[in-house]
Design an enzyme around this catalytic site. Structure first.
Site, short mmCIF file in Angstrom:
data_model
loop_
_atom_site.label_atom_id
_atom_site.label_comp_id
_atom_site.label_asym_id
_atom_site.label_seq_id
_atom_site.Cartn_x
_atom_site.Cartn_y
_atom_site.Cartn_z
N HIS A 26 1.02 -1.34 -0.23
CA HIS A 26 -0.16 0.09 0.01
C HIS A 26 0.85 1.15 -0.25
O HIS A 26 1.94 1.18 0.68
CB HIS A 26 -0.91 0.03 1.43
CG HIS A 26 -1.88 -1.12 1.28
ND1 HIS A 26 -1.27 -2.24 2.32
CD2 HIS A 26 -3.13 -1.27 1.15
CE1 HIS A 26 -2.24 -3.16 2.29
NE2 HIS A 26 -3.50 -2.52 1.87
N ASP A 36 2.22 1.71 3.46
CA ASP A 36 3.39 0.88 3.87
C ASP A 36 4.81 1.32 3.71
O ASP A 36 5.58 1.01 4.46
CB ASP A 36 3.14 -0.47 3.17
CG ASP A 36 1.86 -1.10 3.44
OD1 ASP A 36 0.89 -0.87 4.31
OD2 ASP A 36 1.53 -2.16 2.72
N MET A 82 2.86 -5.87 -7.49
CA MET A 82 1.36 -5.14 -7.32
C MET A 82 1.68 -4.25 -6.35
O MET A 82 2.15 -4.07 -5.34
CB MET A 82 0.47 -6.49 -6.71
CG MET A 82 -0.99 -6.03 -6.43
SD MET A 82 -1.27 -5.36 -4.63
CE MET A 82 -1.53 -7.06 -3.81
N GLU A 104 -10.77 -6.53 -5.16
CA GLU A 104 -10.75 -7.68 -4.08
C GLU A 104 -11.72 -7.51 -3.06
O GLU A 104 -12.17 -6.83 -2.09
CB GLU A 104 -9.45 -7.25 -3.20
CG GLU A 104 -9.11 -8.37 -1.87
CD GLU A 104 -7.97 -8.21 -1.32
OE1 GLU A 104 -6.95 -7.63 -1.85
OE2 GLU A 104 -7.83 -8.19 0.11
N LYS A 108 -14.69 -8.47 -0.20
CA LYS A 108 -14.79 -8.88 1.14
C LYS A 108 -16.28 -8.94 1.74
O LYS A 108 -16.72 -7.79 1.43
CB LYS A 108 -13.71 -8.26 1.96
CG LYS A 108 -13.34 -8.78 3.39
CD LYS A 108 -12.64 -8.01 4.03
CE LYS A 108 -12.35 -8.74 5.68
NZ LYS A 108 -11.51 -7.87 6.22
N HIS A 159 -11.43 -14.19 2.67
CA HIS A 159 -12.52 -13.30 2.27
C HIS A 159 -13.79 -14.19 1.74
O HIS A 159 -14.75 -14.06 2.41
CB HIS A 159 -12.34 -12.01 1.39
CG HIS A 159 -11.21 -11.15 1.99
ND1 HIS A 159 -10.72 -9.99 1.19
CD2 HIS A 159 -10.69 -11.24 3.00
CE1 HIS A 159 -10.02 -9.60 1.74
NE2 HIS A 159 -9.81 -10.01 3.07
N ASP A 184 -11.94 -11.98 10.26
CA ASP A 184 -10.96 -12.23 9.44
C ASP A 184 -9.60 -12.78 9.94
O ASP A 184 -8.93 -12.00 10.92
CB ASP A 184 -10.80 -10.86 8.80
CG ASP A 184 -9.79 -10.67 7.73
OD1 ASP A 184 -9.32 -11.76 7.19
OD2 ASP A 184 -9.34 -9.71 7.24
N ASP A 203 -1.40 -13.25 1.50
CA ASP A 203 -1.81 -11.95 2.27
C ASP A 203 -2.30 -12.41 3.51
O ASP A 203 -3.48 -12.71 3.99
CB ASP A 203 -3.18 -11.19 1.42
CG ASP A 203 -3.42 -10.05 2.19
OD1 ASP A 203 -2.86 -9.49 3.02
OD2 ASP A 203 -4.64 -9.57 1.76
#
Lengths: 386, 386, 386, 386
Positions: free
Chosen positions: D53, D56, D87, D180, D182, D219, D254, D286
């Site tokens: 990210h 990050d 990515m 993505e 969830k 997820h 999660d 992940d």
């Protein structure tokens, strides 16, 4: 109308309205509120008391002097606002030392430290007037069952509770213990995951008479179980010592929603059970405002919890006085004095009598109990159209 | 290798391999199998015994004469094939008379009929040699909580169990009761939904020493709970009287899959717990072949249950003898004789000692327990690469 | 008040009120009702129409002559009672031939038979006036993923739907297809498990314009998803072709409860969405009376579904006209014409403008959206105290 | 053996091994790790790349100069250790400004700020070499549906994605988007909750060819759905652009467990699907080490993810070469060229032919597909005893 008063015994944890809105994916959205300020605000809203973990009030690394000063100021705030502290508890989950369990840690030093911390927190709770001490074993569980015979965890947990029961008796405290079960989160699987598990565990304790339940709506619902049935089993066993009211969608992460926000029907039956039982303790809201909210939203949340309880309490009256509901309930329950007499208490004769009796199995199967109608009437009471 | 033998005490219900493949959305896909044929086939596959509901063997409307003939033929089949009936139970869920509960029906006549049917079924079970009597209260629950104070249901259930305990004692039967909890399906919420609930309820019975648990893998898993932890709690309480092995995905409809079909890791820990505990009873498979299967598939299913158990049993040995796993477990558990001594049994002095002790909280939090590595080693044992 | 009329477009499946109360653990508790009788009764209660699977009306092994006689009598009943058949579908799940899938069976003959059966059922539906044809692929899924590359299942499903679209066009029928997703039960995992999955699949069809959704409250809820959000996504995509209303607790077996019986708040938002959208189709109740009920209970159930819809519809008005709610909604939504203009449609300049803009991140985070209050007001509308 | 190499394309997020072990109930248990250190360590363990990210790497309040310095040092670390960044993504969930949504916030300024932040993060990702840009809309959802027509949320989301597609094209970037999904957490209900929902949404975008999926094991499993089936649907639609591997128990919070830690069988089928498909992208983990672990545990966790993938990859070979499995698969699938020809592509004649054909429905239903045996063989491959 729907005005909360002390007689309703509504309580909130310092950690509930004080929740800063942090979650696993985001930073806090609200500032921390000072305990004395919380006491004042809750009192203005009509609450009866506040509950606390040791570290909600006293920082984990406070010196004895700081601790005493904080406690004394807090007692002043309580007295200023006519608020009580009916329940207290220990934080055995935030600090990294408890990351793999407190009473059930595989590290003997952690178990001992948890005992020490709990004795101190019990002293604090009693000093503040608490009559109920809650144990939520948030870290008492596991992700890796290879690590630890789950049997050992239960034994350590029992050892600690037995020790603490003795401590309370030794000190002459007027204090009961209430276990608060939760199925998972933060651990993959928490020991004593449901109301029933806690009841089963209590039966194995040295002083089981001192230990009861603090069932929580959200926790039982997370396991897809009926909270109403859980509370009923606790009441049946004489073990409803405290209660945590909030709300939650089934089978997902712990949401701690405002009471009545999600499952209005289940909330109604919980209120009905409480109001019609001998339970005279606090109606504690263990919930918090959504992370989206600012402080104003926090007080709306707190008001909402109490207001919804009172609305539902009124509906219990409506339900009980509705003639069609009364008739439906009467029709539903079929008594038969002779037959009930036979099964009430055993004798060889009554057993033989029951064995000889002839039952019209098909007629029993044909009887319509009227449950769809009764449920629809209940829904209409809930929706306010009866 | 992995050859089932009588010593492994594998059992199946008549209703498991005999399941005709009907489900809520579809008609049966297989013919019914005669009980004697099931006994013969299971015996050939290496099973030790069969279990049954009364009506798996004797139709609900059989005359006394038919009943005796059927039972006598069945005993012959058992004897011919060296099979035993270690457990029996009553079907209190199929017949429409039980549609709203058996022991907890609001209709007193249904409760009495359920008692009668159970006494007869107990007689049958004892005649066949059963030492354990299982109670799965499939219809003991509710959809409409307005109908029935859930408190009343629990009371009626207890009344019936107390009565039946007396009946067994009065008859001089050598028989223990085992409760089988389930959270839901077919009822929206079944009373005594989890292993823990049953343990809690047992503590309120007149003859609690006679009553234990028959936990089922699928049922506990339906509630999203750890079956391993549930079995551990039952063992801890001395209440593991029987066990139902199968498999299931979490939080959905009752699947009753082949043992080990879905959750290999949980199945491994269950086998480990059973093999290392004092539990010496049957390993009962309460599962059934997929509805897609023909009879050949049914026997593949039965073989698979037993074979997977034996494979996992072998892996328990591998796990226990793996030097890296041994080292990891040793490193994980930190004992401290002095400190453990203080907390083992209470005295004012030990409490004071614990209170005075100084703990290095940060050091406790820093310690790495090595759980990721231990879990990976376990997975590698499971996958057969260690 | 709350009187159902034709204009409300309430429909029931023959299989809903006709459900005989069989479940996986019990035999039927009610007799089958004749289709013509169902039509008469539903008409008296205020329903607009009935829907059906081919075999709800015509037995699977009926001769052509029997089929025609049955259909003609049924049309007469419809005409006598002014009822319509807006939707029809095929039963591709009850018969053992479909035990491992219909359109996705690994047996090419089963796939072909499913196509044949569906073409015939489409002819029947069109003959009865249906404008929507629903596909619920109850057996299109798997327990054993080793058996079948799940990729193949999706391809076969598409092949069949493409074929059937062509068939409808070729016949000149005025008929649209609506896919009904479900996550599991009776199969362990059903292909196209959610509203979204069906939308994604439709995008890959040859005639995607002919194919939309029939979302079901219970099915989406079984997956722990918000049905309101699912319906919203279907509406957004222009794909809400039909709707199945009922109720359900999350993450458990398929309950098909009376509409509004369990989740009053979600039911309210669904009604709000439908009433405020352009969707003008049937409000279909795909539910059934509890197995405990006799026929009288069945009609109470049917009345309850419609009555609760109308009560909630009225509450939509109350909600929309409540001044405090209006104010809360207005305060919640913050527009900014200039900024919205920049992001509405892309240009290099607007992108640069947005990149250059300075945002007061902390102020954005501090803003209280008033959601707790808004939600409490909604609950109070629901409970009828506003 | 089981040695990870660059060719395996294993990647980790900076946020995964860098996770400090904070959770909703506890403080961090580990120190933050510097990005360059993570790159070095992962490279030593055999990983191919790292993902990130924006925040990050670059703090949310970094100046342009700081940003450039940080990025340049990070590129050096990548180059030193031969690691790639395939990515990248934007953090639109931690900061309080996004507490009620980013692209779907009711505050137009927040939506604009989210666009700005994402354009900058795209620039950063491209600068680091990323070819895939992931959108996990963690805050794009709601707790209070009264607040916001869920329809509006979807529209805003689409508006933003359309804008960002244009931005990428305008900049001439070689970059694809991967959504993505969830189902919930941190929001009560997240928009686009499942793989299918995202596929359905993509079909409504202006540049749907640029947008695909990044499905995550945990997820989809949180919604009780089969991840294998979800990945299959994404592959079928040509939309598998990236994948997030980890593990999770169904229908709960999660967990982000080590790949293969919980569901070995599902993990096996995912690996099988990936290895046998045309998907050539990264195998991204992940997940994060358990909160109990210290840094050593973190690296054990990372090694375990890759090692289990490689063990399962080997088992795919074993499965495919097992003669009994081959035979079972062959027997399972029944082709019929003539019949398949009829249904492959529509014509009036083939439709008529299919309609006229006679099927032996009972024979179709009797056929045993051998699925119990096939599944048992699979389990035995998994357990390493074949």
């Amino acid at each position: 109308m729907y005005e909360p008063k002390a007689e309703h015994k509504f309580t909130f944890g310092l950690w509930t309205v004080g929740n800063p809105g942090r979650d696993p994916f985001g930073e806090p959205t609200r500032s921390k509120l000072a305990p004395a300020y919380i006491v004042k605000k809750l009192s203005e809203l009509g609450a009866w008391g506040v509950n606390l973990h040791d570290n909600d009030l006293v920082p984990i690394d406070a010196s004895a002097g700081e601790r005493d000063r904080i406690v004394s100021e807090f007692k002043e705030a309580l007295s200023d606002h006519g608020m009580v502290v009916p329940m207290a508890t220990t934080n055995l989950f935030s600090d990294p030392s408890f990351k793999d369990g407190a009473f059930t840690s595989a590290d003997a030093r952690v178990r001992a430290y948890a005992l020490q911390k709990t004795m101190n927190a019990i002293d604090l709770g009693v000093e503040l007037g608490a009559k109920t001490y809650v144990f939520w074993g948030g870290r008492e569980g596991s992700e890796v069952d290879a690590s630890n015979n789950p049997l050992e965890g239960i034994k350590w947990f029992r050892e600690c509770l037995n020790f603490l029961c003795e401590y309370v008796k030794d000190q002459g405290y007027d204090l009961k213990f209430a276990l608060e079960p939760k199925p998972n989160e933060p651990r993959a699987d928490i020991y004593l995951p449901t109301v029933g598990s806690a009841l089963g565990f209590i039966a194995t304790l040295d002083h089981s008479e001192m230990v009861g339940l603090n069932p929580e709506f959200a926790h039982e619902t997370m396991a897809g179980l009926s909270f109403v049935h859980g509370v009923a089993q606790a009441l049946d066993a004489g073990k409803l010592f405290h209660i945590d009211l909030n709300d939650q969608k089934m089978s997902r992460f712990d949401q701690d929603l405002r009471f009545g926000a999600e499952n209005q029907k289940a909330a109604f039956f919980v209120v009905k059970l409480l109001e019609e039982s001998a339970y005279g303790g606090p109606r504690h809201f263990d919930a918090h405002a959504l992370r989206t909210e600012d402080e104003a939203g926090v007080w709306e949340f707190a008001k909402g919890c109490m207001r919804t309880y009172l609305i539902l309490k009124e509906k219990v009256e409506v339900f009980n006085n509705d003639p069609e509901i009364k008739a439906a309930l009467e029709a539903y329950k079929l008594s038969d004095a002779e037959i009930e007499n036979l099964s009430k208490s055993y004798s060889s004769a009554s057993a033989q009598s029951l064995k000889n009796r002839s039952f019209d199995r098909e007629a029993l199967g044909r009887r319509g109990p009227g449950l769809e109608r009764l449920d629809q009437l209940t829904v209409e009471v809930l929706l306010g159209v009866r």
